[in-house]
Motif scaffolding. Structure first.
Motif, PDB file in Angstrom:
ATOM      1  N   ILE A  54      40.357  -7.762  16.088  1.00 14.41           N
ATOM      2  CA  ILE A  54      40.171  -8.636  17.151  1.00 14.41           C
ATOM      3  C   ILE A  54      38.741  -8.943  17.241  1.00 14.41           C
ATOM      4  O   ILE A  54      37.865  -8.338  16.790  1.00 14.41           O
ATOM      5  CB  ILE A  54      40.655  -7.619  18.319  1.00 14.41           C
ATOM      6  N   LEU A  55      38.503 -10.250  17.367  1.00 18.41           N
ATOM      7  CA  LEU A  55      37.292 -10.567  17.461  1.00 18.41           C
ATOM      8  C   LEU A  55      36.744 -10.915  19.025  1.00 18.41           C
ATOM      9  O   LEU A  55      37.390 -11.650  19.630  1.00 18.41           O
ATOM     10  CB  LEU A  55      37.172 -12.100  16.561  1.00 18.41           C
ATOM     11  N   THR A  56      35.417 -10.656  19.208  1.00 15.45           N
ATOM     12  CA  THR A  56      34.948 -10.774  20.359  1.00 15.45           C
ATOM     13  C   THR A  56      33.319 -11.140  20.164  1.00 15.45           C
ATOM     14  O   THR A  56      33.163 -11.687  19.001  1.00 15.45           O
ATOM     15  CB  THR A  56      34.897  -9.573  21.417  1.00 15.45           C
ATOM     16  N   THR A  57      32.564 -10.984  21.321  1.00 20.03           N
ATOM     17  CA  THR A  57      31.210 -11.709  20.911  1.00 20.03           C
ATOM     18  C   THR A  57      30.248 -10.555  21.386  1.00 20.03           C
ATOM     19  O   THR A  57      30.753  -9.648  22.331  1.00 20.03           O
ATOM     20  CB  THR A  57      30.719 -12.895  21.696  1.00 20.03           C
ATOM     21  N   THR A  58      28.900 -10.646  20.916  1.00 20.53           N
ATOM     22  CA  THR A  58      27.983  -9.686  21.463  1.00 20.53           C
ATOM     23  C   THR A  58      27.539  -9.602  22.814  1.00 20.53           C
ATOM     24  O   THR A  58      27.041  -8.500  23.469  1.00 20.53           O
ATOM     25  CB  THR A  58      26.854  -9.880  20.539  1.00 20.53           C
ATOM     26  N   MET A  59      27.732 -10.885  23.532  1.00 20.07           N
ATOM     27  CA  MET A  59      27.311 -10.807  25.046  1.00 20.07           C
ATOM     28  C   MET A  59      28.477 -10.415  26.059  1.00 20.07           C
ATOM     29  O   MET A  59      28.216 -10.559  27.066  1.00 20.07           O
ATOM     30  CB  MET A  59      26.983 -12.276  25.434  1.00 20.07           C
ATOM     31  N   GLU A  60      29.356  -9.844  25.484  1.00 21.30           N
ATOM     32  CA  GLU A  60      30.762  -9.624  26.299  1.00 21.30           C
ATOM     33  C   GLU A  60      30.489  -8.443  27.475  1.00 21.30           C
ATOM     34  O   GLU A  60      29.726  -7.566  27.143  1.00 21.30           O
ATOM     35  CB  GLU A  60      32.179  -9.362  25.577  1.00 21.30           C
ATOM     36  N   HIS A  61      31.300  -8.548  28.465  1.00 24.62           N
ATOM     37  CA  HIS A  61      31.374  -7.482  29.726  1.00 24.62           C
ATOM     38  C   HIS A  61      32.111  -6.607  28.893  1.00 24.62           C
ATOM     39  O   HIS A  61      33.098  -6.771  28.052  1.00 24.62           O
ATOM     40  CB  HIS A  61      32.163  -8.055  30.665  1.00 24.62           C
ATOM     41  N   HIS A  62      31.967  -5.036  29.288  1.00 25.34           N
ATOM     42  CA  HIS A  62      32.926  -4.191  28.820  1.00 25.34           C
ATOM     43  C   HIS A  62      34.380  -4.506  28.853  1.00 25.34           C
ATOM     44  O   HIS A  62      35.295  -4.123  28.094  1.00 25.34           O
ATOM     45  CB  HIS A  62      32.580  -2.906  29.334  1.00 25.34           C
ATOM     46  N   ALA A  63      34.799  -5.123  30.011  1.00 22.52           N
ATOM     47  CA  ALA A  63      36.265  -5.230  30.228  1.00 22.52           C
ATOM     48  C   ALA A  63      36.713  -6.537  28.965  1.00 22.52           C
ATOM     49  O   ALA A  63      38.022  -6.289  28.827  1.00 22.52           O
ATOM     50  CB  ALA A  63      36.363  -6.101  31.528  1.00 22.52           C
ATOM     51  N   ASN A  64      36.032  -7.158  28.381  1.00 22.49           N
ATOM     52  CA  ASN A  64      36.186  -7.916  27.300  1.00 22.49           C
ATOM     53  C   ASN A  64      35.985  -7.294  25.845  1.00 22.49           C
ATOM     54  O   ASN A  64      35.859  -7.858  24.859  1.00 22.49           O
ATOM     55  CB  ASN A  64      35.521  -9.163  27.266  1.00 22.49           C
ATOM     56  N   ILE A  65      35.777  -6.089  25.900  1.00 25.21           N
ATOM     57  CA  ILE A  65      35.564  -5.145  24.704  1.00 25.21           C
ATOM     58  C   ILE A  65      36.431  -4.014  24.549  1.00 25.21           C
ATOM     59  O   ILE A  65      37.205  -3.406  23.718  1.00 25.21           O
ATOM     60  CB  ILE A  65      34.095  -4.505  24.663  1.00 25.21           C
ATOM     61  N   ARG A  92      20.661  -6.626  41.334  1.00 27.01           N
ATOM     62  CA  ARG A  92      21.422  -5.711  40.368  1.00 27.01           C
ATOM     63  C   ARG A  92      20.327  -5.196  39.147  1.00 27.01           C
ATOM     64  O   ARG A  92      19.486  -6.102  38.498  1.00 27.01           O
ATOM     65  CB  ARG A  92      22.573  -6.251  39.652  1.00 27.01           C
ATOM     66  N   SER A  93      20.462  -4.022  38.927  1.00 23.88           N
ATOM     67  CA  SER A  93      19.696  -3.176  38.016  1.00 23.88           C
ATOM     68  C   SER A  93      20.608  -2.309  36.838  1.00 23.88           C
ATOM     69  O   SER A  93      21.597  -1.911  37.619  1.00 23.88           O
ATOM     70  CB  SER A  93      18.444  -2.485  38.333  1.00 23.88           C
ATOM     71  N   GLY A  94      20.273  -2.351  35.791  1.00 21.54           N
ATOM     72  CA  GLY A  94      21.240  -1.597  34.963  1.00 21.54           C
ATOM     73  C   GLY A  94      21.506  -2.105  33.634  1.00 21.54           C
ATOM     74  O   GLY A  94      21.014  -3.148  33.324  1.00 21.54           O
ATOM     75  N   HIS A  95      22.716  -1.756  33.020  1.00 20.91           N
ATOM     76  CA  HIS A  95      23.104  -2.485  31.704  1.00 20.91           C
ATOM     77  C   HIS A  95      24.365  -3.370  31.991  1.00 20.91           C
ATOM     78  O   HIS A  95      24.529  -4.293  31.275  1.00 20.91           O
ATOM     79  CB  HIS A  95      23.763  -1.404  30.774  1.00 20.91           C
ATOM     80  N   HIS A  96      24.676  -3.576  33.197  1.00 22.42           N
ATOM     81  CA  HIS A  96      25.529  -4.614  33.748  1.00 22.42           C
ATOM     82  C   HIS A  96      27.005  -4.630  33.135  1.00 22.42           C
ATOM     83  O   HIS A  96      27.423  -5.912  32.691  1.00 22.42           O
ATOM     84  CB  HIS A  96      25.104  -6.058  33.673  1.00 22.42           C
ATOM     85  N   CYS A  97      27.450  -3.490  32.630  1.00 19.14           N
ATOM     86  CA  CYS A  97      28.688  -3.390  31.908  1.00 19.14           C
ATOM     87  C   CYS A  97      28.656  -4.247  30.522  1.00 19.14           C
ATOM     88  O   CYS A  97      29.490  -4.790  30.129  1.00 19.14           O
ATOM     89  CB  CYS A  97      29.782  -3.811  32.647  1.00 19.14           C
ATOM     90  N   ALA A  98      27.269  -4.137  29.837  1.00 14.96           N
ATOM     91  CA  ALA A  98      27.189  -4.820  28.635  1.00 14.96           C
ATOM     92  C   ALA A  98      26.351  -4.092  27.839  1.00 14.96           C
ATOM     93  O   ALA A  98      25.190  -4.503  27.365  1.00 14.96           O
ATOM     94  CB  ALA A  98      26.660  -6.293  28.961  1.00 14.96           C
ATOM     95  N   SER A 126      28.692 -15.726  30.787  1.00 17.69           N
ATOM     96  CA  SER A 126      28.238 -14.328  30.540  1.00 17.69           C
ATOM     97  C   SER A 126      27.620 -13.854  31.776  1.00 17.69           C
ATOM     98  O   SER A 126      26.911 -14.469  32.564  1.00 17.69           O
ATOM     99  CB  SER A 126      26.713 -14.332  29.388  1.00 17.69           C
ATOM    100  N   ASN A 127      27.947 -12.489  32.137  1.00 21.29           N
ATOM    101  CA  ASN A 127      27.401 -11.882  33.463  1.00 21.29           C
ATOM    102  C   ASN A 127      26.265 -11.707  33.341  1.00 21.29           C
ATOM    103  O   ASN A 127      25.450 -11.426  34.496  1.00 21.29           O
ATOM    104  CB  ASN A 127      28.333 -10.845  33.931  1.00 21.29           C
TER     105      ASN A 127
END
Length: 414
Positions: free
Chosen positions: A124-135, A367-373, A182-183
């Motif tokens: 399955i191919l995704t991208t480096t910038m995805e939200h965790h919901a797309n990983i 927002r602060s944090g990893h942003h689900c990414a 990208s979020n």
């Protein structure tokens, strides 16, 4: 405003702000500056009233009830499906599965469409910038099947390396996935181009549209993708609402993911036959009142018109970017040529969480944090960023107040 045409001659942001009750409140004795819109949007009174009206006047469960309240509830729920189908230019309302959001939509595709097709050695191919919901959903089903998940790279500026994405569309790829926007970076990905390359190779394309829907018109037919997922609470609607658009041939071939009431045709102990799509995928009692709010949210956005929304948000993004660049030691992550009003950044010598906490005391919500990414943070070599995400109801004055507050709290951390 011309609600029918959907294109006002002027954008009166103060009139618009009057529709959002929460924007008038204070936080820690300061006027609220709400810059966390990529996480969840605020709700106009029209949406709040639609939810309230449902519970006051129409509360009942959907489908099969012959009494008036049940008919009214069903009409509201199915009316939201109609509104969403029109909003994203779906060929048919029956291609739209109502969900709790993009995460549920992605999991539905993962378990019902992808898993039955995966074999050891597939990918399955995704991208480096995805939200965790797309990983994460893809990783779970890939692990079950002995398949892998691979990620297309991005540039330091936060743009997808399209030629590498295309190069990775090899025969073992059974699904390609990409976020429309990208979020974290605000980057707008070239979905139409990616979909064209996927179609040439017979690879279905799943698009996470959560961050696109609040900012730009979406036409799934023009994009050419196979699946498009959206989340209601990011586009003025209540939480717990969303949808998956999928091509009819995919839905027809997909088995149910959740089992229970409403998604059946007939149940016997010898076996169960299932309803046709989309109801096959909508087991249990849905968020009926929430979807009444979805319809109201779409009406509201259409009354403003995306042309006006986009012009105002572009001006806000340009102003905020210019002001932030004035701050010494501030690093912006993601400066794509085409982006939506999302700015992630760090200030030298300050932790993102510390800055966000102190900004809150100044009335500024970011927002602060990893942003689900997490993979994106790893790409940039940072544990977290601050993210200011803007919406059409924000103002230039709020941007200036945010920058003033950021300069103040930065001094406190030195």
């Amino acid at each position: 405003m011309n609600a029918q045409a959907g294109t006002p001659t002027t954008f009166d942001v103060q009139r618009v702000r009057a529709d959002f009750p929460l924007l008038a409140r204070t936080v820690h004795g300061k006027p609220l500056v709400y810059f966390d819109n990529a996480n969840t949007s605020q709700k106009p009174r029209q949406v709040i009233e639609a939810v309230d009206r449902h519970y006051r006047e129409h509360n009942a469960n959907v489908s099969r009830a012959v009494h008036l309240l049940g008919e009214e509830a069903t009409a509201a729920y199915e009316g939201a499906r109609d509104a969403l189908a029109r909003f994203i230019h779906a060929p048919s309302r029956n291609e739209l599965v109502l969900t709790s959001g993009t995460t549920q939509a992605a999991n539905l595709v993962a378990y019902s469409f992808v898993l039955p097709r995966l074999r050891p050695g597939d990918a399955i191919l995704t991208t480096t910038m995805e939200h965790h919901a797309n990983i994460v959903p893809w990783q779970i089903v890939a692990a079950r099947a002995g398949a892998t998940v691979k990620a297309a790279p991005i540039t330091p500026g936060g743009e997808l390396v399209v030629e590498k994405f295309v190069e990775l569309l090899t025969p073992e790829v059974k699904l390609a996935c990409v976020g429309h926007v990208s979020n974290v970076l605000g980057t707008v990905n070239p979905v139409r181009e990616l979909a064209k390359e996927c179609r040439r190779r017979g690879i279905p394309l799943f698009v996470d549209g959560s961050q696109a829907m609040p900012h730009r018109p979406v036409d799934v037919q023009a994009l050419g993708c196979d699946f498009y997922a959206l989340t209601g609470h990011k586009m003025l609607a209540p939480t717990g609402t969303g949808a998956l658009w999928a091509r009819k041939e995919h839905l027809d071939a997909m088995p149910p993911f959740f089992g229970g009431g409403e998604m059946i045709r007939e149940v016997k102990f010898s076996g169960t036959s299932f309803a046709e799509p989309p109801h096959r995928f909508e087991a249990g009692t849905p968020n009926i009142a929430g979807f009444a709010g979805v319809a109201a949210a779409i009406d509201y956005v259409e009354s403003l018109g995306f042309e006006a929304i986009r012009a105002h948000e572009r001006a806000l993004l340009d102003h905020a970017t210019a002001r932030l660049r004035e701050i010494p030691g501030l690093r912006i992550f993601g400066e794509a040529q085409e982006k939506e009003p999302v700015i992630s950044f760090l200030v030298e010598g300050a932790q993102a969480t510390d800055l966000a906490t102190l900004l809150d005391l100044e009335g500024v919500a970011v927002r602060s944090g990893h942003h689900c990414a997490h993979p994106l943070m790893q790409f940039y070599g940072v544990p977290a960023t601050l993210r200011a995400s803007l919406a059409f109801y924000n103002t230039h004055e709020e941007v200036d107040a945010f920058v003033a507050a950021l300069l103040k709290v930065r001094r406190l951390l030195r």
